[in-house]
Design a protein around this motif. Structure first.
Motif, mmCIF file in Angstrom:
data_model
loop_
_atom_site.group_PDB
_atom_site.id
_atom_site.type_symbol
_atom_site.label_atom_id
_atom_site.label_comp_id
_atom_site.label_asym_id
_atom_site.label_seq_id
_atom_site.Cartn_x
_atom_site.Cartn_y
_atom_site.Cartn_z
ATOM 1 N N GLN A 94 1.730 -3.043 5.436
ATOM 2 C CA GLN A 94 0.678 -2.274 5.065
ATOM 3 C C GLN A 94 -0.728 -3.059 5.236
ATOM 4 O O GLN A 94 -1.229 -3.264 6.732
ATOM 5 C CB GLN A 94 0.628 -1.777 3.426
ATOM 6 C CG GLN A 94 1.247 -0.601 3.448
ATOM 7 C CD GLN A 94 1.564 0.006 2.447
ATOM 8 O OE1 GLN A 94 0.535 0.139 1.452
ATOM 9 N NE2 GLN A 94 3.144 0.217 1.677
ATOM 10 N N CYS A 95 -0.888 -4.099 4.423
ATOM 11 C CA CYS A 95 -2.232 -5.014 4.347
ATOM 12 C C CYS A 95 -2.071 -6.058 5.156
ATOM 13 O O CYS A 95 -3.092 -6.877 6.379
ATOM 14 C CB CYS A 95 -3.084 -5.876 2.982
ATOM 15 S SG CYS A 95 -1.566 -6.902 2.770
ATOM 16 N N GLY A 96 -0.426 -6.480 5.967
ATOM 17 C CA GLY A 96 0.389 -7.807 6.792
ATOM 18 C C GLY A 96 -0.739 -9.162 6.656
ATOM 19 O O GLY A 96 -0.272 -10.247 6.537
ATOM 20 N N PHE A 97 -0.714 -9.263 4.697
ATOM 21 C CA PHE A 97 -0.762 -10.354 4.992
ATOM 22 C C PHE A 97 -0.018 -11.642 4.396
ATOM 23 O O PHE A 97 0.218 -12.403 5.003
ATOM 24 C CB PHE A 97 -1.567 -10.229 3.215
ATOM 25 C CG PHE A 97 -2.344 -11.690 3.141
ATOM 26 C CD1 PHE A 97 -3.092 -12.387 3.554
ATOM 27 C CD2 PHE A 97 -1.995 -12.509 1.432
ATOM 28 C CE1 PHE A 97 -4.285 -13.475 3.327
ATOM 29 C CE2 PHE A 97 -2.569 -13.773 1.362
ATOM 30 C CZ PHE A 97 -4.227 -14.244 1.984
ATOM 31 N N CYS A 98 0.999 -10.628 3.879
ATOM 32 C CA CYS A 98 2.584 -11.427 3.634
ATOM 33 C C CYS A 98 3.390 -12.120 4.989
ATOM 34 O O CYS A 98 4.899 -12.692 4.953
ATOM 35 C CB CYS A 98 3.799 -10.976 3.060
ATOM 36 S SG CYS A 98 4.241 -9.071 3.391
ATOM 37 N N ASN A 99 3.022 -11.349 5.886
ATOM 38 C CA ASN A 99 3.619 -11.040 7.465
ATOM 39 C C ASN A 99 4.464 -12.639 8.072
ATOM 40 O O ASN A 99 5.321 -12.697 8.136
ATOM 41 C CB ASN A 99 2.903 -10.156 8.058
ATOM 42 C CG ASN A 99 3.664 -10.344 9.688
ATOM 43 O OD1 ASN A 99 3.866 -10.748 10.655
ATOM 44 N ND2 ASN A 99 4.608 -8.558 9.912
ATOM 45 N N LEU A 129 7.211 -12.417 -1.408
ATOM 46 C CA LEU A 129 6.826 -11.747 -1.752
ATOM 47 C C LEU A 129 6.102 -10.974 -1.216
ATOM 48 O O LEU A 129 4.585 -11.253 -0.038
ATOM 49 C CB LEU A 129 6.249 -11.745 -2.915
ATOM 50 C CG LEU A 129 7.934 -12.795 -3.808
ATOM 51 C CD1 LEU A 129 6.092 -13.472 -5.358
ATOM 52 C CD2 LEU A 129 8.700 -12.074 -4.346
ATOM 53 N N CYS A 130 6.243 -9.190 -0.983
ATOM 54 C CA CYS A 130 4.667 -8.633 -0.590
ATOM 55 C C CYS A 130 4.441 -7.983 -1.884
ATOM 56 O O CYS A 130 5.383 -7.183 -2.589
ATOM 57 C CB CYS A 130 5.987 -7.272 0.599
ATOM 58 S SG CYS A 130 5.241 -6.772 1.490
ATOM 59 N N ARG A 131 3.334 -7.884 -1.986
ATOM 60 C CA ARG A 131 2.444 -6.715 -2.693
ATOM 61 C C ARG A 131 3.029 -5.217 -2.405
ATOM 62 O O ARG A 131 2.314 -4.395 -3.642
ATOM 63 C CB ARG A 131 1.543 -7.327 -3.555
ATOM 64 C CG ARG A 131 0.702 -9.007 -3.776
ATOM 65 C CD ARG A 131 2.400 -9.233 -5.006
ATOM 66 N NE ARG A 131 2.252 -7.621 -6.183
ATOM 67 C CZ ARG A 131 1.694 -8.869 -7.576
ATOM 68 N NH1 ARG A 131 1.244 -9.402 -7.442
ATOM 69 N NH2 ARG A 131 1.223 -7.364 -8.361
ATOM 70 N N CYS A 132 2.566 -5.204 -1.264
ATOM 71 C CA CYS A 132 2.522 -3.362 -0.469
ATOM 72 C C CYS A 132 3.806 -3.021 -0.604
ATOM 73 O O CYS A 132 3.813 -1.648 -0.540
ATOM 74 C CB CYS A 132 1.813 -3.257 1.038
ATOM 75 S SG CYS A 132 0.382 -4.282 0.667
ATOM 76 N N SER A 133 4.657 -3.594 0.283
ATOM 77 C CA SER A 133 6.065 -2.463 0.229
ATOM 78 C C SER A 133 6.581 -2.683 -0.649
ATOM 79 O O SER A 133 7.452 -3.293 -1.518
ATOM 80 C CB SER A 133 6.418 -2.935 1.362
ATOM 81 O OG SER A 133 7.528 -4.259 1.913
HETATM 82 S S1 FES Z 1 2.258 -5.566 3.739
HETATM 83 FE FE1 FES Z 1 0.895 -6.049 1.662
HETATM 84 S S2 FES Z 1 1.508 -7.858 0.695
HETATM 85 FE FE2 FES Z 1 3.263 -7.506 2.697
#
Ligand code: FES
Ligand SMILES: Cc1cc2nc3c(=O)[nH]c(=O)nc-3n(C[C@H](O)[C@H](O)[C@H](O)COP(=O)(O)OP(=O)(O)OC[C@H]3O[C@@H](n4cnc5c(N)ncnc54)[C@H](O)[C@@H]3O)c2cc1C
Ligand code: FES
Lengths: 151, 262
Positions: A94-99, A129-133
């Protein structure tokens, strides 16, 4: 202190403070794929490969990279391209930060175990860790990639 | 947050030890735990040049250097064949692969952390600690000693006749354990090592021979009840004392049944 290392295939000579962490050193050297998430060695966002092994750059001193080889996502684009499309197809991020951390650790997984089971994938990636998915999309994406290689 | 003035790769244990006598200097393991605290370190002492990053196996023992990582423990064939996978099982939920590639045996054992899966599993075996000045002492003795300025050089696991089983209860994978438990039959004697009570692991021996002979449902329950009665527990954010005592009863019994192949 002077350190000498190989970064994404290139030899580097640099001067660092004794307490500079590898994450900051690498970002200062243009590797902006690396993210600071928790800064307490819990989330895996800062994953890089040191001598081929995935490690947490937030918790490693830059001086400890002296004499070693570091790879970040900037240096592994081609290897990542093989499978990231499958993850994107699942709308996993979603936000992609963890990607980037996720992709780096998936590269390490597939090098060590080219044909993992779902349980082996979940176990190897448990430190990302992924906070979105809910991780399902990433798992489906990697599974589809592995299946496509067998087809 | 920690600050470090100077970083030294020690070229001998003596050099590392001398530096470590100054209270403001610190030995670096994987640095993962150390980083969570607040300290201003004068000299960070790295043992990485001293060849302590290998696991050596002989007919009699495994010699595990202080700089061996938890991932090395997890993937070592000899150690995991001797322990039937118990060592890998003990470490495999510690945060993640990247973390275990950094966290060291030295830091994990030296720290004598209450929650430690690592300490818990090694206490169930015939394990010794080699200290630079303190020599070779049983891990159980080291576990009860006060921290000083010595250096942990390696741990030694003697290949005594031993069967060991590990299990831990976690609220979720990669979290700290709510309870950690290793049960072994070592030289014919059953013992349970119970950690994360939340105090550090201790050994509870089957001194009344409750489980002598082949394992059965009954003697497994009796030994588990004995351990639960004798192991002090406390409550914290992960679980109450009563819950932990209940877990001891359940997990020790499960380990016993697995040991007995039931
Ligand atoms: S997609 Fe947002 S933290 Fe993984
Ligand atoms: C977020 C997080 C989660 C964790 N979860 C778990 C878990 O679920 N289960 C578990 O078992 N553990 C867990 N741990 C603990 C971890 O597994 C390690 O035991 C811990 O990080 C210490 O190892 P280290 O190599 O990082 O040591 P460091 O942090 O580098 O060192 C710890 C201490 O030991 C000293 N030291 C290190 N090596 C030596 C030596 N050779 N001689 C003398 N002194 C030495 C250092 O000076 C320091 O005081 C967790 C740690 C963190 C940070
Ligand atoms: S930022 Fe390194 S593990 Fe979270």
């Amino acid at each position: 202190m002077e350190i000498k290392l190989k970064l994404n295939g290139k030899a580097i000579l640099a001067s660092v403070e004794a307490d500079t962490v590898l994450l900051d050193f690498l970002r200062d050297h243009g590797c902006l794929s690396i993210k600071r998430g928790c800064d307490t060695s819990n989330c895996g966002l800062c994953t890089v490969l040191m001598d081929g092994k995935p490690i947490l750059s937030c918790s490693t001193l830059a001086v400890r990279a002296d004499g070693h080889e570091i790879y970040t996502l900037e240096g592994l684009q081609a290897e990542a391209e093989d499978f990231v499309g499958f993850i994107a197809d699942q709308g996993a991020d979603q936000c992609g930060f963890c990607n980037p951390g996720y992709v780096m650790n998936t590269i390490a997984l597939l090098r060590e175990n080219p044909d993992p089971t779902d349980e082996e994938i979940l176990a190897f990636l448990a430190g990302n860790l992924c906070r979105c998915s809910g991780y399902d999309g990433q798992l489906r994406g990697i599974r589809n990639y592995l299946n496509s290689r067998k087809a | 947050m920690i600050t470090i003035q100077k970083y030294v790769r020690a070229q001998s244990l003596e050099e590392a030890w001398q530096l470590n006598q100054n209270k403001r200097n610190r030995i670096l393991g994987g640095m993962l735990w150390m980083r969570l605290g607040k300290s201003s370190i004068n000299t960070a002492i790295d043992l990485c040049d001293l060849g302590l990053n290998t696991i050596e196996e002989t007919e009699e023992a495994f010699s595990i250097g202080a700089m061996v990582t938890l991932r090395d423990l997890e993937t070592h064939n000899g150690l995991n064949s001797y322990t039937n996978g118990a060592v890998a099982h003990a470490v495999q939920d510690i945060v993640g692969v990247q973390f275990r590639n950094l966290a060291t045996v030295g830091g994990s054992i030296w720290g004598r952390f209450g929650f430690s899966d690592v300490l818990t599993v090694f206490l169930a075996m015939d394990t010794y600690v080699e200290l630079y000045k303190g020599g070779i002492i049983p891990l159980e003795q080291f576990n009860n000693m006060k921290k000083d300025n010595d250096i942990l050089v390696r741990i030694i696991v003697k290949k005594a006749p031993c069967k060991v089983v590990y299990t831990a209860m976690r609220a979720q994978r990669t979290d700290f354990p709510v309870l950690a438990c290793a049960v072994s039959c070592l030289n014919g004697e059953y013992r349970a090592s119970v950690g994360a009570r939340p105090a550090r692991a201790q050994i509870y021996r089957d001194e009344n021979k409750l489980a002598a002979g082949a394992v059965t449902e009954e003697n497994a329950s009796a030994f588990a009840a004995f351990v639960a009665e004798n192991a002090p527990t406390e409550g914290n954010v992960r679980g109450s004392a009563a819950y932990r005592t209940h877990l001891i009863r359940v997990l020790v019994k499960r380990c016993m049944l697995e040991l007995g192949g039931i």
